[in-house]
Write an enzyme that holds these catalytic residues in place. Structure first.
Site, PDB file in Angstrom:
ATOM      1  N   HIS A   1       1.016  -1.511   1.555  1.00  0.00           N
ATOM      2  CA  HIS A   1       1.713  -1.056   2.762  1.00  0.00           C
ATOM      3  C   HIS A   1       1.745  -2.169   3.804  1.00  0.00           C
ATOM      4  CE1 HIS A   1       0.657   3.425   1.755  1.00  0.00           C
ATOM      5  NE2 HIS A   1       1.379   2.842   0.827  1.00  0.00           N
TER       6      HIS A   1
ATOM      7  N   ASP B   1      -2.227  17.349  -6.354  1.00  0.00           N
ATOM      8  CA  ASP B   1      -2.556  16.600  -7.587  1.00  0.00           C
ATOM      9  C   ASP B   1      -3.546  17.389  -8.408  1.00  0.00           C
ATOM     10  OD1 ASP B   1      -1.755  14.339  -5.984  1.00  0.00           O
ATOM     11  OD2 ASP B   1      -3.867  13.851  -5.633  1.00  0.00           O
TER      12      ASP B   1
ATOM     13  N   ASP C   1      -5.811   3.082  -4.952  1.00  0.00           N
ATOM     14  CA  ASP C   1      -4.495   3.739  -4.893  1.00  0.00           C
ATOM     15  C   ASP C   1      -3.532   2.844  -5.677  1.00  0.00           C
ATOM     16  OD1 ASP C   1      -2.312   5.225  -4.344  1.00  0.00           O
ATOM     17  OD2 ASP C   1      -2.475   5.159  -2.156  1.00  0.00           O
TER      18      ASP C   1
ATOM     19  N   ASP D   1       2.187  -0.636  -6.114  1.00  0.00           N
ATOM     20  CA  ASP D   1       0.838  -0.063  -6.314  1.00  0.00           C
ATOM     21  C   ASP D   1       0.117  -0.635  -7.529  1.00  0.00           C
ATOM     22  OD1 ASP D   1       0.918   1.567  -4.099  1.00  0.00           O
ATOM     23  OD2 ASP D   1       1.382   3.413  -5.182  1.00  0.00           O
TER      24      ASP D   1
ATOM     25  N   GLU E   1      -3.785   0.253   3.517  1.00  0.00           N
ATOM     26  CA  GLU E   1      -3.438  -0.008   2.103  1.00  0.00           C
ATOM     27  C   GLU E   1      -2.747  -1.360   1.987  1.00  0.00           C
ATOM     28  OE1 GLU E   1      -1.963   3.240  -0.207  1.00  0.00           O
ATOM     29  OE2 GLU E   1      -0.602   1.945  -1.340  1.00  0.00           O
TER      30      GLU E   1
ATOM     31  N   ASP F   1      -7.201   1.659   0.999  1.00  0.00           N
ATOM     32  CA  ASP F   1      -6.562   1.939  -0.284  1.00  0.00           C
ATOM     33  C   ASP F   1      -6.295   0.589  -0.933  1.00  0.00           C
ATOM     34  OD1 ASP F   1      -6.660   4.639  -0.068  1.00  0.00           O
ATOM     35  OD2 ASP F   1      -4.493   4.981  -0.044  1.00  0.00           O
TER      36      ASP F   1
ATOM     37  N   HIS G   1      -4.931  14.637  -3.401  1.00  0.00           N
ATOM     38  CA  HIS G   1      -4.030  15.508  -2.630  1.00  0.00           C
ATOM     39  C   HIS G   1      -4.208  16.908  -3.218  1.00  0.00           C
ATOM     40  CE1 HIS G   1      -1.840  11.609  -2.702  1.00  0.00           C
ATOM     41  NE2 HIS G   1      -1.361  11.930  -1.529  1.00  0.00           N
TER      42      HIS G   1
HETATM   43  C1  XUL Z   1       1.716   6.458  -0.752  1.00  0.00           C
HETATM   44  C2  XUL Z   1       0.256   6.493  -0.552  1.00  0.00           C
HETATM   45  C3  XUL Z   1      -0.389   7.834  -0.637  1.00  0.00           C
HETATM   46  C4  XUL Z   1      -1.525   8.022   0.314  1.00  0.00           C
HETATM   47  C5  XUL Z   1      -2.093   9.419   0.347  1.00  0.00           C
HETATM   48  O1  XUL Z   1       2.293   5.218  -0.617  1.00  0.00           O
HETATM   49  O2  XUL Z   1      -0.375   5.472  -0.379  1.00  0.00           O
HETATM   50  O3  XUL Z   1      -0.797   8.036  -1.934  1.00  0.00           O
HETATM   51  O4  XUL Z   1      -2.571   7.138   0.038  1.00  0.00           O
HETATM   52  O5  XUL Z   1      -1.146  10.380   0.620  1.00  0.00           O
HETATM   53 CO    CO Z   2      -2.429   5.096  -0.156  1.00  0.00          CO
END
Ligand code: XUL
Ligand code: CO
Length: 437
Positions: A272, A105, A340, A310, A269, A297, A102
């Site tokens: 998620h 970051d 991630d 995570d 992800e 991710d 990002h």
């Molecule tokens: C948050 C997440 C983020 C995205 C990028 O849950 O996964 O880090 O991957 O903004």
């Molecule tokens: Co992510």
């Protein structure tokens, strides 16, 4: 004094399954061929800058525990520039060929957007040098539209037009630096693009605004000649009560409704998917069915904790399922497996960052080899193909071709009688998959 950040840690080598060295790969052998590609080209591993380099390892009940001796703890540009070289030493020692970041970051946010942009440029200068020196590439960049207080009620979906404008300006810059660094993609994760309560929310307006921002991004991408892929990253909630990009199906529906199909793919992800009440394989199959799987991710949640933990993925069965879906779909084009994931708050020493990545890289290497063996064997795909074979000829083919309607199917059924239905053989298939693990 060495100017290395990890002087005690050598470049991690493949030593094979019998090695007792925790700082070695047991299964990930970067150049080993699996089918027609090397492991590294299948897996395209990436370091997530925000976790590996910036996560202080705090939780809602306690302060950060991370020991990062190279970091002076300040928010200065110099500290951020030094950190770039730590990140690249880390990636080189692990053989990670990609990273993701990002804007905030890598470089500190300034008092104004102009100052933030200058800070970013100063750090991107270092990233560019480090990429040239090491050959490490940018998998994707993104803008952090969720940390700053201005975004507390959303970015593109904020009720305040000036916040939308600020978000657009921030995405513009993040996209331009991603382009400058040769990024292969750009991700939109709508961290606060949702709502906390419906009592104050106009969903229709907010979702339309989100589509407007994405359309502006697509236009700017074309204008600057960025040829990387755009991704939306689904997540159902956290930090919002509900996030509009809640899962793969919701994102695809949103893209179709706003004429954006083909312009954005999905960055899925694992944790998620779990939060959305789906398996990762479900999310991957939904995206693949719509030709929209972009990137992954890679992480995992905890069945006993209800939030986005995570964690680094170490489940070989999960990795096998993910690799099966991926290989079946033809593999990554511009995407990759971005870790991630964060080490636990208890794992606060720098070496823990190595153990975490080594374990997950080995896990996906095993998943890849197992998935390849399942596909090479062929019995699994043959079963599925056979299961649908009544559609390949006769009445099935005529239905799929749109040649018949209710009348024809009524008279067909009068003469055909009761259909013949065969077992789905779930248990047999589960056993077949297990035979390869
Ligand atoms: C948050 C997440 C983020 C995205 C990028 O849950 O996964 O880090 O991957 O903004
Ligand atoms: Co992510």
């Amino acid at each position: 004094m060495s100017n290395e950040a990890f002087p005690e840690i050598p470049t991690i080598q493949f030593e094979g399954a019998d090695s007792k060295n925790p700082l070695s790969f047991k299964h990930y052998n970067a150049d080993e061929m699996v089918g027609d590609k090397s492991m590294k080209d299948h897996l395209r591993f990436s370091m997530a800058y925000w976790h590996a380099m910036r996560n202080p390892l705090a939780d809602p009940f306690g302060v950060g525990t991370a020991e990062r001796p190279w970091d002076d703890g300040s928010d200065s540009v110099e500290n951020a520039q030094r950190r770039v070289w730590v990140a690249f030493e880390f990636m080189q020692k692990l053989g990670l060929e990609y990273y993701c970041f990002h804007d905030r970051d890598v470089a500190p946010e300034g008092a104004t957007l102009e100052e933030s942009n200058r800070n970013l440029d100063a750090v991107v200068d270092e990233l560019e040098k480090a990429q040239k020196e090491t050959g490490i590439k940018l998998l994707w960049g993104t803008a952090c539209l969720f940390v700053n207080k201005r975004y507390n009620q959303g970015a593109a979906t904020s009720p305040f037009a000036d916040v939308f404008a600020y978000s657009a300006a921030q995405v513009k810059k993040a996209l331009e630096v991603t382009h400058r660094l040769g990024g292969e993609g750009y991700t939109f994760w709508g961290g606060r693009e949702g709502y906390s309560t419906l009592w104050n929310t106009d969903i229709k307006r907010e979702v339309n605004h989100l589509a407007l921002l994405l359309k502006m991004a697509v236009a700017h991408k074309k204008k600057i000649g960025f040829t990387g892929d755009f991704y939306i990253e689904p997540k159902p909630k956290e930090p919002t009560t509900h996030q509009y990009d809640s899962d793969a199906a919701a994102c695809l529906n949103f893209l179709r409704e706003h004429d954006l199909m083909g312009e954005l793919k999905l960055n899925l992800e694992t944790n998620h998917a779990t939060l959305a009440g789906h398996s990762m394989m479900h999310e991957m199959e939904v995206a693949i069915a719509a030709d929209s799987l972009g990137s992954v991710d890679a992480n995992t949640g905890d069945e006993l904790i209800g939030w986005d933990t995570d964690q680094f993925p170490t489940d070989i069965y999960l990795a096998t399922k993910m690799m099966l879906s991926l290989l079946k779909s033809g593999g990554f084009d511009k995407g990759g497996l971005n870790f991630d994931a964060k080490v636990r708050r208890e794992s606060f020493e720098p070496v823990d960052l190595f153990h975490a990545h080594i374990g997950s890289m080995d896990t996906f290497a095993r998943g890849l080899k197992t998935a390849h063996a399942i596909l090479a064997d062929g019995r699994w795909q043959d079963f599925v193909k056979q299961r649908y074979s009544t559609w390949d000829s006769g009445i099935g083919k005529r239905i799929e071709n749109g040649e018949v309607g209710f009348e024809e199917l009524e008279s067909y059924t009068f003469s055909n009688g009761e259909p013949s239905v065969k077992s789905g053989r779930q248990e047999m298939l589960e056993n077949l998959i297990n035979d390869f693990i």
